[in-house]
Design a protein around this motif. Sequence first.
Motif, PDB file in Angstrom:
ATOM      1  N   ARG A 146       0.843  -1.182   0.000  1.00 42.34           N
ATOM      2  CA  ARG A 146       0.000   0.000   0.000  1.00 42.34           C
ATOM      3  C   ARG A 146       0.884   1.239   0.000  1.00 42.34           C
ATOM      4  O   ARG A 146       1.992   1.231   0.543  1.00 42.34           O
ATOM      5  CB  ARG A 146      -0.904   0.032   1.238  1.00 42.34           C
ATOM      6  N   VAL A 147       0.364   2.304  -0.571  1.00 42.44           N
ATOM      7  CA  VAL A 147       1.028   3.598  -0.511  1.00 42.44           C
ATOM      8  C   VAL A 147       0.094   4.564   0.205  1.00 42.44           C
ATOM      9  O   VAL A 147      -1.116   4.548  -0.006  1.00 42.44           O
ATOM     10  CB  VAL A 147       1.390   4.121  -1.916  1.00 42.44           C
ATOM     11  N   ARG A 148       0.665   5.361   1.095  1.00 42.78           N
ATOM     12  CA  ARG A 148      -0.106   6.379   1.797  1.00 42.78           C
ATOM     13  C   ARG A 148       0.783   7.593   2.012  1.00 42.78           C
ATOM     14  O   ARG A 148       1.942   7.464   2.417  1.00 42.78           O
ATOM     15  CB  ARG A 148      -0.605   5.867   3.152  1.00 42.78           C
ATOM     16  N   GLY A 149       0.255   8.761   1.748  1.00 43.69           N
ATOM     17  CA  GLY A 149       1.027   9.978   1.895  1.00 43.69           C
ATOM     18  C   GLY A 149       0.848  10.618   3.252  1.00 43.69           C
ATOM     19  O   GLY A 149      -0.066  10.274   4.010  1.00 43.69           O
ATOM     20  N   PRO A 150       1.702  11.574   3.579  1.00 46.19           N
ATOM     21  CA  PRO A 150       1.536  12.342   4.815  1.00 46.19           C
ATOM     22  C   PRO A 150       0.225  13.113   4.807  1.00 46.19           C
ATOM     23  O   PRO A 150      -0.451  13.214   3.776  1.00 46.19           O
ATOM     24  CB  PRO A 150       2.745  13.288   4.806  1.00 46.19           C
ATOM     25  N   GLU A 151      -0.136  13.704   5.911  1.00 47.57           N
ATOM     26  CA  GLU A 151      -1.363  14.472   6.025  1.00 47.57           C
ATOM     27  C   GLU A 151      -1.405  15.563   4.958  1.00 47.57           C
ATOM     28  O   GLU A 151      -0.447  16.308   4.766  1.00 47.57           O
ATOM     29  CB  GLU A 151      -1.445  15.120   7.412  1.00 47.57           C
ATOM     30  N   GLY A 152      -2.528  15.632   4.249  1.00 42.34           N
ATOM     31  CA  GLY A 152      -2.694  16.635   3.211  1.00 42.34           C
ATOM     32  C   GLY A 152      -2.324  16.160   1.823  1.00 42.34           C
ATOM     33  O   GLY A 152      -2.552  16.873   0.843  1.00 42.34           O
ATOM     34  N   TYR A 153      -1.765  14.949   1.718  1.00 40.91           N
ATOM     35  CA  TYR A 153      -1.367  14.393   0.421  1.00 40.91           C
ATOM     36  C   TYR A 153      -2.375  13.355  -0.054  1.00 40.91           C
ATOM     37  O   TYR A 153      -2.868  12.548   0.732  1.00 40.91           O
ATOM     38  CB  TYR A 153       0.014  13.738   0.511  1.00 40.91           C
ATOM     39  N   VAL A 209       2.202   8.474  -7.516  1.00 39.15           N
ATOM     40  CA  VAL A 209       2.544   9.890  -7.401  1.00 39.15           C
ATOM     41  C   VAL A 209       1.580  10.509  -6.397  1.00 39.15           C
ATOM     42  O   VAL A 209       0.367  10.276  -6.471  1.00 39.15           O
ATOM     43  CB  VAL A 209       2.423  10.616  -8.755  1.00 39.15           C
ATOM     44  N   LEU A 210       2.114  11.297  -5.468  1.00 42.53           N
ATOM     45  CA  LEU A 210       1.286  11.937  -4.462  1.00 42.53           C
ATOM     46  C   LEU A 210       1.582  13.432  -4.434  1.00 42.53           C
ATOM     47  O   LEU A 210       2.742  13.844  -4.533  1.00 42.53           O
ATOM     48  CB  LEU A 210       1.530  11.344  -3.077  1.00 42.53           C
ATOM     49  N   ALA A 211       0.515  14.223  -4.285  1.00 46.49           N
ATOM     50  CA  ALA A 211       0.655  15.671  -4.193  1.00 46.49           C
ATOM     51  C   ALA A 211      -0.443  16.197  -3.284  1.00 46.49           C
ATOM     52  O   ALA A 211      -1.318  15.443  -2.820  1.00 46.49           O
ATOM     53  CB  ALA A 211       0.577  16.305  -5.583  1.00 46.49           C
ATOM     54  N   LEU A 250       3.979  21.027   4.188  1.00 52.22           N
ATOM     55  CA  LEU A 250       5.189  20.847   3.380  1.00 52.22           C
ATOM     56  C   LEU A 250       4.743  20.442   1.981  1.00 52.22           C
ATOM     57  O   LEU A 250       4.399  19.284   1.738  1.00 52.22           O
ATOM     58  CB  LEU A 250       6.097  19.766   4.003  1.00 52.22           C
ATOM     59  N   ASP A 251       4.725  21.394   1.075  1.00 51.08           N
ATOM     60  CA  ASP A 251       4.120  21.202  -0.239  1.00 51.08           C
ATOM     61  C   ASP A 251       5.176  20.811  -1.270  1.00 51.08           C
ATOM     62  O   ASP A 251       5.905  21.652  -1.793  1.00 51.08           O
ATOM     63  CB  ASP A 251       3.421  22.497  -0.654  1.00 51.08           C
ATOM     64  N   GLY A 252       5.265  19.521  -1.548  1.00 55.46           N
ATOM     65  CA  GLY A 252       6.185  19.012  -2.558  1.00 55.46           C
ATOM     66  C   GLY A 252       5.512  17.940  -3.383  1.00 55.46           C
ATOM     67  O   GLY A 252       4.294  17.740  -3.302  1.00 55.46           O
ATOM     68  N   LEU A 253       6.292  17.253  -4.185  1.00 57.61           N
ATOM     69  CA  LEU A 253       5.791  16.146  -4.995  1.00 57.61           C
ATOM     70  C   LEU A 253       6.493  14.869  -4.535  1.00 57.61           C
ATOM     71  O   LEU A 253       7.722  14.821  -4.445  1.00 57.61           O
ATOM     72  CB  LEU A 253       6.077  16.386  -6.476  1.00 57.61           C
ATOM     73  N   ILE A 254       5.709  13.840  -4.236  1.00 58.15           N
ATOM     74  CA  ILE A 254       6.237  12.569  -3.734  1.00 58.15           C
ATOM     75  C   ILE A 254       5.974  11.483  -4.767  1.00 58.15           C
ATOM     76  O   ILE A 254       4.868  11.382  -5.303  1.00 58.15           O
ATOM     77  CB  ILE A 254       5.573  12.174  -2.403  1.00 58.15           C
ATOM     78  N   VAL A 267      11.281  12.754  -3.104  1.00 59.55           N
ATOM     79  CA  VAL A 267      10.665  14.055  -2.854  1.00 59.55           C
ATOM     80  C   VAL A 267      11.285  15.055  -3.812  1.00 59.55           C
ATOM     81  O   VAL A 267      12.505  15.194  -3.887  1.00 59.55           O
ATOM     82  CB  VAL A 267      10.871  14.502  -1.397  1.00 59.55           C
ATOM     83  N   LEU A 268      10.420  15.739  -4.557  1.00 60.66           N
ATOM     84  CA  LEU A 268      10.848  16.769  -5.500  1.00 60.66           C
ATOM     85  C   LEU A 268      10.258  18.103  -5.082  1.00 60.66           C
ATOM     86  O   LEU A 268       9.170  18.157  -4.491  1.00 60.66           O
ATOM     87  CB  LEU A 268      10.393  16.414  -6.915  1.00 60.66           C
TER      88      LEU A 268
END
Length: 221
Positions: free
Chosen positions: A52-59, A74-76, A91-95, A183-184
Amino acid sequence: MRACVLSMAVFGLVGCAEVGDRVANGLANIGGPTDATNEGIRTLGLLGGDVRVRGPEGYCVDQAASDARRGFAVLAGCALLSDEAVVMPRLDGLITVQFGDENTASVAGNEEPFSAFLMSDAGRRILSANGDAASLSDVAVVSDRSGVLVRFSDASGPVFAGTSGEQWRGFMDVNGRLATVSVLKFDRNELSRSEAERLLILAMSEIAGANSLAQPSDENT
């Protein structure tokens, strides 16, 4: 947004490639609704539910740019992906996340050799978007029990349009597979070095946590 799978073929990961309409078909095969991004999906099963993939809060997961069947996501910020979502991460990036084949886990217990490899010419070629070790500079590697983290600059160009500057990449073992988390930084809102490092650590922690729980293959939330 142009999706490009990270170049880590030597560890069983797929090479750089464009993804398109096939993503929707792949999601249907694992039970996910093709319009799930509109609902702000934060967690998604990949590779038939094996991980599974899960992003940080807000992603949220960008399902149009991801390829669930190939273990790539891809997560944003959720608000960037859907008119119905208003949440944006601090923290606004691209994962990006790429899971390798079965039995490719190679980090745990081998952190120091893995780190040394990434600093070698062969490792730098793998990190580089164009496979040229000379395009990399300012390479720094840190390892601990959670995985191996590397920071570098790549003169060969951005992996995704709209991103630039230093890149951060983390390597960890998940369910017998090597997982690569990147992280980009967006051109429009560049993260500081410490913020990008923090985001990578948070992303790796969320993925580890998501895969330590029971994971029905068709659960997307």
